[in-house]
Design a protein around this motif. Sequence first.
Motif, PDB file in Angstrom:
ATOM      1  N   PHE A  86      -7.113  -4.442  -3.059  1.00  0.00           N
ATOM      2  CA  PHE A  86      -8.565  -4.587  -3.047  1.00  0.00           C
ATOM      3  C   PHE A  86      -8.993  -5.696  -2.094  1.00  0.00           C
ATOM      4  N   TYR A 126       0.833  -1.207   0.000  1.00  0.00           N
ATOM      5  CA  TYR A 126       0.000   0.000   0.000  1.00  0.00           C
ATOM      6  C   TYR A 126       0.869   1.259   0.000  1.00  0.00           C
ATOM      7  N   ALA A 175     -11.433   0.150  -0.870  1.00  0.00           N
ATOM      8  CA  ALA A 175     -11.015  -1.105  -1.497  1.00  0.00           C
ATOM      9  C   ALA A 175     -12.139  -2.107  -1.637  1.00  0.00           C
TER      10      ALA A 175
END
Length: 363
Positions: free
Chosen positions: A279, A272, A313
Amino acid sequence: MSDQPVLHVKGRVLVGPQDVRDELWVVGGRVSYDRPAGARDVRTVRGWALPGLVDAHCHVGLDAHGPVDAETAEKQALTDREAGTLLMRDAGSPSDTRWIDDRADLPKIIRAGRHIARTRRYIRNYAWEIEPDDLVAYVAQEARRGDGWVKLVGDWIDREVGDLSPCWPREAVEAAIAEAHRLGARVTAHCFAENSLRDLVESGIDCVEHATGLTEDLIPLFAERGVAIVPTLVNIATFPQLAAGGESKFPNWSAHMRRLHERRYDTVRSAYDAGIPVFVGTDAGGSLPHGLVAAEVAELVTAGIPPIEALAATSWSARAWLGRPGLEEGAPADLVVYDADPRAEVGVLAAPRRVVLNGAVVE
């Protein structure tokens, strides 16, 4: 005007992370931000509304032993619906679930066809099990059968080696991914280990499932190529149990699985931080039950992803990635209403107040 009652969603409508509106109307099963003229049969729902949640890695029509009957598949889909999951990317199933598309009361599914695995290198009864010379042909077949995705098994335990190892030579992967792209499909792959990832990414893969093998040297490559990951942390939580079950026969594999599990949160947070798209996916339908989307969002937050990004996400960002609308004007009215702001506390996702699918309130 449609015979379907008009629905008035009042409170806070989260069209986007910062795009918050006071109300939304559902007319003829679609979203509108204009009050319909002459509406008489109006039902009002109050709360915090989100686009229907997304599970980007699940399996409808599959259980731990292989394909299931339609009644069981229906129960799986209904369980997801009750949890607020109204859009699913089915990341591999041997069952024909096209009949679900004719049911307005069941979540929408984006299919990746059936898993494609190396011979005797995956869970029995799940995949087409083939050799590399046939990979391009099977990828083409599943690209035509799916909804814009193909699912490869990128690595699995090699019993001769006693550990995880790549399933495909690089030249076979390159040709297969090129064929899928020629046919307009994206490609994703199951990958636990480190040593299958570089070949897949450099060959043009679009997504990697689980991605527990991401290391510092691979993360920049993923970020540069824009390759998404779906960590399925609720599934990775089972690694210690799997490792214990195989320790006597495959000690190296067991130790490897434990290491992957121990660093799972650091792996996801590092991905990240580097800008890799992350996701929500649960891997439901194999050994895990359906309806775990809220638990997976919570796991992403535990990994260090900011709550609003973990929420995106499974909502706004996930829908955009999959090419499906959220709560835009004229979109199908698929939404979930909560008692509190899920941006502030993702735990509220576990208790939807109302679920609206194709404009109808699910009771």
